[in-house]
Design a protein around this motif. Sequence first.
Motif, PDB file in Angstrom:
ATOM      1  N   VAL A 108       0.832  -1.197   0.000  1.00 20.34           N
ATOM      2  CA  VAL A 108       0.000   0.000   0.000  1.00 20.34           C
ATOM      3  C   VAL A 108       0.872   1.256   0.000  1.00 20.34           C
ATOM      4  O   VAL A 108       0.619   2.208  -0.747  1.00 20.34           O
ATOM      5  CB  VAL A 108      -0.943  -0.013   1.227  1.00 20.34           C
ATOM      6  CG1 VAL A 108      -1.633   1.342   1.388  1.00 20.34           C
ATOM      7  CG2 VAL A 108      -1.982  -1.121   1.099  1.00 20.34           C
ATOM      8  N   LEU A 109       1.912   1.262   0.813  1.00 24.51           N
ATOM      9  CA  LEU A 109       2.811   2.421   0.872  1.00 24.51           C
ATOM     10  C   LEU A 109       3.486   2.679  -0.463  1.00 24.51           C
ATOM     11  O   LEU A 109       3.621   3.829  -0.893  1.00 24.51           O
ATOM     12  CB  LEU A 109       3.866   2.192   1.953  1.00 24.51           C
ATOM     13  CG  LEU A 109       3.590   2.777   3.330  1.00 24.51           C
ATOM     14  CD1 LEU A 109       4.671   2.362   4.308  1.00 24.51           C
ATOM     15  CD2 LEU A 109       3.488   4.293   3.281  1.00 24.51           C
ATOM     16  N   ALA A 110       3.943   1.628  -1.113  1.00 21.72           N
ATOM     17  CA  ALA A 110       4.595   1.804  -2.413  1.00 21.72           C
ATOM     18  C   ALA A 110       3.624   2.407  -3.423  1.00 21.72           C
ATOM     19  O   ALA A 110       3.976   3.326  -4.177  1.00 21.72           O
ATOM     20  CB  ALA A 110       5.139   0.469  -2.912  1.00 21.72           C
ATOM     21  N   ASP A 111       2.392   1.918  -3.422  1.00 23.32           N
ATOM     22  CA  ASP A 111       1.398   2.427  -4.363  1.00 23.32           C
ATOM     23  C   ASP A 111       1.069   3.892  -4.078  1.00 23.32           C
ATOM     24  O   ASP A 111       0.996   4.727  -4.997  1.00 23.32           O
ATOM     25  CB  ASP A 111       0.135   1.573  -4.279  1.00 23.32           C
ATOM     26  CG  ASP A 111      -0.850   1.890  -5.391  1.00 23.32           C
ATOM     27  OD1 ASP A 111      -0.419   2.070  -6.542  1.00 23.32           O
ATOM     28  OD2 ASP A 111      -2.060   1.985  -5.106  1.00 23.32           O
ATOM     29  N   LEU A 112       0.887   4.237  -2.789  1.00 25.19           N
ATOM     30  CA  LEU A 112       0.588   5.629  -2.445  1.00 25.19           C
ATOM     31  C   LEU A 112       1.739   6.557  -2.816  1.00 25.19           C
ATOM     32  O   LEU A 112       1.522   7.694  -3.261  1.00 25.19           O
ATOM     33  CB  LEU A 112       0.292   5.747  -0.958  1.00 25.19           C
ATOM     34  CG  LEU A 112      -1.014   5.122  -0.456  1.00 25.19           C
ATOM     35  CD1 LEU A 112      -1.108   5.243   1.063  1.00 25.19           C
ATOM     36  CD2 LEU A 112      -2.228   5.772  -1.113  1.00 25.19           C
ATOM     37  N   THR A 113       2.963   6.084  -2.644  1.00 17.64           N
ATOM     38  CA  THR A 113       4.134   6.904  -2.977  1.00 17.64           C
ATOM     39  C   THR A 113       4.201   7.159  -4.475  1.00 17.64           C
ATOM     40  O   THR A 113       4.480   8.282  -4.920  1.00 17.64           O
ATOM     41  CB  THR A 113       5.414   6.214  -2.484  1.00 17.64           C
ATOM     42  OG1 THR A 113       5.323   6.008  -1.073  1.00 17.64           O
ATOM     43  CG2 THR A 113       6.644   7.045  -2.788  1.00 17.64           C
ATOM     44  N   LEU A 114       3.919   6.131  -5.269  1.00 20.16           N
ATOM     45  CA  LEU A 114       3.911   6.307  -6.718  1.00 20.16           C
ATOM     46  C   LEU A 114       2.790   7.242  -7.149  1.00 20.16           C
ATOM     47  O   LEU A 114       2.983   8.108  -8.010  1.00 20.16           O
ATOM     48  CB  LEU A 114       3.762   4.949  -7.398  1.00 20.16           C
ATOM     49  CG  LEU A 114       4.979   4.014  -7.303  1.00 20.16           C
ATOM     50  CD1 LEU A 114       4.626   2.629  -7.826  1.00 20.16           C
ATOM     51  CD2 LEU A 114       6.160   4.585  -8.081  1.00 20.16           C
ATOM     52  N   ARG A 115       1.609   7.078  -6.562  1.00 19.64           N
ATOM     53  CA  ARG A 115       0.480   7.942  -6.908  1.00 19.64           C
ATOM     54  C   ARG A 115       0.762   9.398  -6.557  1.00 19.64           C
ATOM     55  O   ARG A 115       0.316  10.322  -7.243  1.00 19.64           O
ATOM     56  CB  ARG A 115      -0.786   7.480  -6.181  1.00 19.64           C
ATOM     57  CG  ARG A 115      -1.368   6.184  -6.675  1.00 19.64           C
ATOM     58  CD  ARG A 115      -2.546   5.745  -5.806  1.00 19.64           C
ATOM     59  NE  ARG A 115      -3.026   4.437  -6.188  1.00 19.64           N
ATOM     60  CZ  ARG A 115      -3.928   4.204  -7.140  1.00 19.64           C
ATOM     61  NH1 ARG A 115      -4.442   5.232  -7.799  1.00 19.64           N
ATOM     62  NH2 ARG A 115      -4.314   2.987  -7.442  1.00 19.64           N
ATOM     63  N   ALA A 116       1.505   9.605  -5.455  1.00 16.78           N
ATOM     64  CA  ALA A 116       1.804  10.972  -5.011  1.00 16.78           C
ATOM     65  C   ALA A 116       2.881  11.640  -5.851  1.00 16.78           C
ATOM     66  O   ALA A 116       3.087  12.853  -5.749  1.00 16.78           O
ATOM     67  CB  ALA A 116       2.242  10.950  -3.547  1.00 16.78           C
ATOM     68  N   GLY A 117       3.585  10.852  -6.669  1.00 20.73           N
ATOM     69  CA  GLY A 117       4.648  11.415  -7.494  1.00 20.73           C
ATOM     70  C   GLY A 117       5.808  11.927  -6.675  1.00 20.73           C
ATOM     71  O   GLY A 117       6.354  13.001  -6.972  1.00 20.73           O
ATOM     72  N   ARG A 118       6.181  11.188  -5.653  1.00 18.91           N
ATOM     73  CA  ARG A 118       7.302  11.580  -4.781  1.00 18.91           C
ATOM     74  C   ARG A 118       8.370  10.485  -4.849  1.00 18.91           C
ATOM     75  O   ARG A 118       8.550   9.705  -3.892  1.00 18.91           O
ATOM     76  CB  ARG A 118       6.821  11.800  -3.346  1.00 18.91           C
ATOM     77  CG  ARG A 118       5.697  12.814  -3.232  1.00 18.91           C
ATOM     78  CD  ARG A 118       5.285  13.046  -1.786  1.00 18.91           C
ATOM     79  NE  ARG A 118       6.272  13.835  -1.070  1.00 18.91           N
ATOM     80  CZ  ARG A 118       6.269  15.155  -0.998  1.00 18.91           C
ATOM     81  NH1 ARG A 118       5.339  15.868  -1.629  1.00 18.91           N
ATOM     82  NH2 ARG A 118       7.197  15.799  -0.313  1.00 18.91           N
ATOM     83  N   PRO A 119       9.102  10.414  -5.948  1.00 16.16           N
ATOM     84  CA  PRO A 119      10.039   9.304  -6.161  1.00 16.16           C
ATOM     85  C   PRO A 119      11.186   9.262  -5.167  1.00 16.16           C
ATOM     86  O   PRO A 119      11.772   8.208  -4.943  1.00 16.16           O
ATOM     87  CB  PRO A 119      10.553   9.555  -7.584  1.00 16.16           C
ATOM     88  CG  PRO A 119      10.332  11.021  -7.824  1.00 16.16           C
ATOM     89  CD  PRO A 119       9.079  11.352  -7.086  1.00 16.16           C
ATOM     90  N   GLY A 120      11.536  10.389  -4.543  1.00 19.37           N
ATOM     91  CA  GLY A 120      12.634  10.375  -3.588  1.00 19.37           C
ATOM     92  C   GLY A 120      12.228   9.941  -2.192  1.00 19.37           C
ATOM     93  O   GLY A 120      13.080   9.796  -1.305  1.00 19.37           O
ATOM     94  N   LEU A 121      10.930   9.709  -1.977  1.00 17.40           N
ATOM     95  CA  LEU A 121      10.433   9.361  -0.649  1.00 17.40           C
ATOM     96  C   LEU A 121      10.650   7.880  -0.378  1.00 17.40           C
ATOM     97  O   LEU A 121      10.330   7.028  -1.211  1.00 17.40           O
ATOM     98  CB  LEU A 121       8.943   9.686  -0.566  1.00 17.40           C
ATOM     99  CG  LEU A 121       8.263   9.512   0.793  1.00 17.40           C
ATOM    100  CD1 LEU A 121       8.793  10.530   1.790  1.00 17.40           C
ATOM    101  CD2 LEU A 121       6.745   9.658   0.632  1.00 17.40           C
ATOM    102  N   SER A 122      11.201   7.561   0.788  1.00 17.13           N
ATOM    103  CA  SER A 122      11.367   6.168   1.217  1.00 17.13           C
ATOM    104  C   SER A 122      10.516   5.964   2.463  1.00 17.13           C
ATOM    105  O   SER A 122      10.983   6.199   3.588  1.00 17.13           O
ATOM    106  CB  SER A 122      12.833   5.852   1.519  1.00 17.13           C
ATOM    107  OG  SER A 122      13.622   5.938   0.355  1.00 17.13           O
TER     108      SER A 122
END
Length: 404
Positions: free
Chosen positions: A121-135
């Motif tokens: 879920v976290l990976a999908d939300l991060t991709l949807r948010a367009g924040r590629p540098g976020l870990s």
Amino acid sequence: MQLPDGLGLLTYSTLVHAGDTWSQMRDSLATYVPEVKARVSPDEPFGVSLRLSGKAAGVLAADPDERASLGDLLDREDLFVYTVNAFPHGPFKGASVMERVYEPDWTTEERATYTCQVADVLADLTLRAGRPGLSPSIQTAPMAFAPKVGDEAYVSRFTSQVLRVVAHLADLEARTGVRVKLAIEPEPACYLETTPQTIAYFERLRDPRSVAELARVARLPLSEAEGALRRYLGVVFDMGHQAVGFEDVRASLIALTEAGVPVFKLQAAAALWVEDLDADVVPALREFTDTIYLSQTTLQQDGGRRSFLTLGEALDAYAGDLRPTELRTHFHVPVFLEEIGPFRTTRPAVQDALRLHRELPLSDHLEIETYTWDVLPEHLKTGSITDYVTRELEFVRQELNTSG
């Protein structure tokens, strides 16, 4: 909110709100977080620490439309999720929790599957948010409730489950480009309680047998497996937990750093502290025993320490042994308070840790976790929950602005 000078992201834990089901958590997210953001980060995106129970994680992992709807909500409110509290799998509000908070523990398939769902879920939300540098990070339980860990076989079982999840995180990054980090949170009365115990367990995770097991499970070359452990597995350092155990939090954080144990989340939390316990204040302390949570308590007498699962048990023990006593108890209190009623708090430990973080940034994820608003004695509550959370965020931000 993004802090200056490389000090990371700061938010508060939505564990303070109702959230045992996904519908409850979504309602809390839509109701309270925008109110807090409007006060502390009106013009910039605001990072969220999302509590996901086992039921909530299952709903989001199985339903891409629900994840898309969550993504739309986050976009509308200028929010993004950078950490998830996946410690309590089951109910956490409204009824007695106590040691059930550690169930299912890390020996179980259920705990590992739940954690992998949260990672997806976290990976999908991060991709949807367009924040590629976020870990993003996942906060998880300290393996098991200590009384349950009877032998080496028990430790081996939960170690294998952790390695399985690390393998999943490595595969997830390979597939999505998103690095999700797993952060174990030491806590009193658990298998991982003290900083030395935590360091010793991470040494075990990096011994040749564990590294070989990860290489096999993750289908990685042996030369890359130890690096994967360091890349995906670290700790949550809860300042309140370690202060209850009479640790010097600054020294503990330095020890973790020197041992190469990553602090993936630095958690500002304060506990109740009585420097000189006497019989006259015991009735006022008993007001804090009416709680649905464990209140692990340490009594220090004549240089020795005794630990109890609840504050009530500790007070009963003190009644039979009235020597000079210092008491610290795992009852989360607002971090901006130096005193609460006639008692002190471990706020100085929070200030020490934040001062060290200012000098030497320890983590890119900071969070305030005071989830006990609903069980504070009524006469100690002032204002709304939004007021309370806002004051905590402003206090930590100010401490980081002035430390050093």
